[in-house]
Design a protein around this motif. Sequence first.
Motif, mmCIF file in Angstrom:
data_model
loop_
_atom_site.group_PDB
_atom_site.id
_atom_site.type_symbol
_atom_site.label_atom_id
_atom_site.label_comp_id
_atom_site.label_asym_id
_atom_site.label_seq_id
_atom_site.Cartn_x
_atom_site.Cartn_y
_atom_site.Cartn_z
ATOM 1 N N PRO A 35 0.812 -1.217 0.000
ATOM 2 C CA PRO A 35 0.000 0.000 0.000
ATOM 3 C C PRO A 35 0.846 1.268 0.000
ATOM 4 N N PHE A 36 0.381 2.267 -0.728
ATOM 5 C CA PHE A 36 0.959 3.599 -0.681
ATOM 6 C C PHE A 36 -0.170 4.587 -0.400
ATOM 7 N N PHE A 37 0.207 5.801 0.025
ATOM 8 C CA PHE A 37 -0.788 6.811 0.364
ATOM 9 C C PHE A 37 -1.272 7.501 -0.915
ATOM 10 N N GLU A 38 -2.493 7.169 -1.287
ATOM 11 C CA GLU A 38 -3.125 7.873 -2.396
ATOM 12 C C GLU A 38 -3.591 9.250 -1.944
ATOM 13 N N LYS A 39 -3.998 9.339 -0.677
ATOM 14 C CA LYS A 39 -4.383 10.625 -0.120
ATOM 15 C C LYS A 39 -4.156 10.642 1.385
ATOM 16 N N ALA A 40 -3.791 11.801 1.884
ATOM 17 C CA ALA A 40 -3.622 12.060 3.309
ATOM 18 C C ALA A 40 -3.650 13.579 3.446
ATOM 19 N N TYR A 41 -4.802 14.121 3.800
ATOM 20 C CA TYR A 41 -4.956 15.568 3.721
ATOM 21 C C TYR A 41 -5.823 16.121 4.841
ATOM 22 N N LEU A 42 -5.719 17.441 5.015
ATOM 23 C CA LEU A 42 -6.604 18.222 5.872
ATOM 24 C C LEU A 42 -7.433 19.133 4.976
ATOM 25 N N GLY A 43 -8.709 19.231 5.290
ATOM 26 C CA GLY A 43 -9.581 20.094 4.510
ATOM 27 C C GLY A 43 -10.324 21.063 5.405
ATOM 28 N N LEU A 44 -10.266 22.350 5.080
ATOM 29 C CA LEU A 44 -10.984 23.388 5.822
ATOM 30 C C LEU A 44 -12.185 23.861 5.010
ATOM 31 N N HIS A 45 -13.348 23.896 5.643
ATOM 32 C CA HIS A 45 -14.555 24.426 5.029
ATOM 33 C C HIS A 45 -14.882 25.774 5.662
ATOM 34 N N ASN A 46 -15.292 26.734 4.834
ATOM 35 C CA ASN A 46 -15.535 28.100 5.295
ATOM 36 C C ASN A 46 -14.316 28.626 6.042
ATOM 37 N N MET A 82 -14.067 29.975 -8.171
ATOM 38 C CA MET A 82 -12.663 30.121 -8.557
ATOM 39 C C MET A 82 -11.857 29.055 -7.841
ATOM 40 N N GLU A 83 -10.944 28.433 -8.568
ATOM 41 C CA GLU A 83 -10.136 27.355 -7.993
ATOM 42 C C GLU A 83 -8.665 27.606 -8.312
ATOM 43 N N GLY A 84 -7.800 27.376 -7.325
ATOM 44 C CA GLY A 84 -6.362 27.472 -7.529
ATOM 45 C C GLY A 84 -5.676 26.264 -6.926
ATOM 46 N N PHE A 85 -4.522 25.887 -7.469
ATOM 47 C CA PHE A 85 -3.830 24.699 -6.977
ATOM 48 C C PHE A 85 -2.324 24.830 -7.185
ATOM 49 N N GLY A 126 0.154 18.706 -2.365
ATOM 50 C CA GLY A 126 0.090 20.144 -2.548
ATOM 51 C C GLY A 126 -1.133 20.728 -1.887
ATOM 52 N N ALA A 127 -1.663 21.785 -2.474
ATOM 53 C CA ALA A 127 -2.803 22.490 -1.895
ATOM 54 C C ALA A 127 -3.770 22.899 -2.995
ATOM 55 N N VAL A 128 -5.065 22.859 -2.660
ATOM 56 C CA VAL A 128 -6.137 23.273 -3.569
ATOM 57 C C VAL A 128 -7.082 24.176 -2.803
ATOM 58 N N GLY A 129 -7.439 25.299 -3.395
ATOM 59 C CA GLY A 129 -8.423 26.189 -2.808
ATOM 60 C C GLY A 129 -9.572 26.433 -3.767
ATOM 61 N N VAL A 130 -10.804 26.312 -3.272
ATOM 62 C CA VAL A 130 -12.005 26.538 -4.081
ATOM 63 C C VAL A 130 -12.869 27.551 -3.351
ATOM 64 N N LEU A 175 -14.691 29.729 1.284
ATOM 65 C CA LEU A 175 -13.464 29.154 0.733
ATOM 66 C C LEU A 175 -13.208 27.798 1.373
ATOM 67 N N ASP A 176 -12.952 26.788 0.536
ATOM 68 C CA ASP A 176 -12.549 25.460 0.993
ATOM 69 C C ASP A 176 -11.083 25.242 0.629
#
Length: 462
Positions: free
Chosen positions: A120-131, A177-180, A163-167, A137-138
């Motif tokens: 197994p490898f990490f396909e995802k491991a993230y923190l997500g902020l809502h509002n 608007m989305e940036g990454f 990396g980072a994604v903002g929506v 902004l997420d």
Amino acid sequence: MMNPGRRAALFAVVLAIPVCLPSASTAASLDLSASYRARLLSYANLDLNKTTSNNHSFLSNDARLSFAARRIYLDTWRGEEMTLDVAVGLRALGVAGSTTAFQAPFDRIADHYPNTTFVPFFEKAYLGLHNAFGLPLDLTMGRQSYRLASGLLLDDDGAGLTGAVGVGALPFWDMKMEGFYFFAKNSQQDPNNLNLYGASIIIPGEGTWQFSALAEDDRRNQVQYGCSYTQMPATGCRAYRSRRYFPSARYTLHYGPIVFDGEAAFQMGKAKIAQDTGGAPKQATFQGNAQVVRAKWKQKLYRAGEGIARMTIARGSGDDFGTPDEDEAFFPSMGHRFDGLERSGFGDFFGASPYDAFGGNHSTTTASGLNYRASGIIAVGAGYTFPSYRNIALDIDYWLFQADRIRRGKRTLGGEWDFKLRYNLKDIFSMSVSAALFGVGTASNQDLGASRKYAFEVFGKF
């Protein structure tokens, strides 16, 4: 081993956790999902050559496990609740069988993923902020799955990107608007970074418009295929840093029984050429473009149910062989190409994108995988899914592939018939058997010939 009484007590504690949380976080939830896909695969004549066929048969394994704590209350800003997601997802890919799947041309596919030995490898491991901080902004930070628009320009293909994604929501016309920004490696063997960054704006209406821009900063020392000069060594014209820019526009429409999806993109930028021999140019420029149009519609048949017809037209520009310091071949570094340890694209065997494919014994000697005489791919496909009977459906598709540019001769890369019989049960369990019959064109091999792919798949998830 834990006795039944302790197991029951532990289970009761886990169930009680949401009840014990503060009132502001009662909306928090814990999601758990898992899936497994096994595919028995048989490829015949991967080299598109009558004398060296390159056959492979193997079992492909693809397992996923993910869990996430969602909507964890953090604080209230400007009257808006800021919440947190914490998610971790594992993926394991591997093969078993009598032949090795990681020989050419499968080695390029395997190189895309962090591990292909069913570890197994990490396909995802993230923190997500809502509002985030009271703004509409997420923010998602860490390793995550990501696809830009239709995936023509950027898709992690299940490997994950760090990396980072903002929506964020804009204050007019329900626009977003989305940036990454992502840090990626060119391959398992090459640690040089491939930095990916960009933005897109989404405008809803009768259909949805998405205007995007992707920038690539590629520090890999690599062959620059669109470059040539008189004293060029056998190792080719080499670039030590490349910057590519891809503006694009996508339009999607769902109108009754009709679904339309179209995207067009341009490629610009420059590659710095290593001055290791006399006559080498200082730089090569990129000038490419690509278009993909998909449409499908549902059609009711008398007493038989509903069938689905579809059509796809795709084109990626090829290199003009008469311009030694320009590369007109459209080629993003991480566009959608793979699904597990197989190609994913136009045609179940050929697996084409607008810029590369299973091109035979050139699959690891050219960037596109095509014969060195050809560059760029034009794909035209049409298909039909017959009305299902007791959850069993039949898909039939035909594909024609041509080179956008060729040094000499005819442009036909090949034609392909795809057949798939599948059984779906509540979108949780499925089985399928498929056959892909590929006829080699003269632009792939002047001796022509035929290639085959047969597959049996079982898939389940919860």
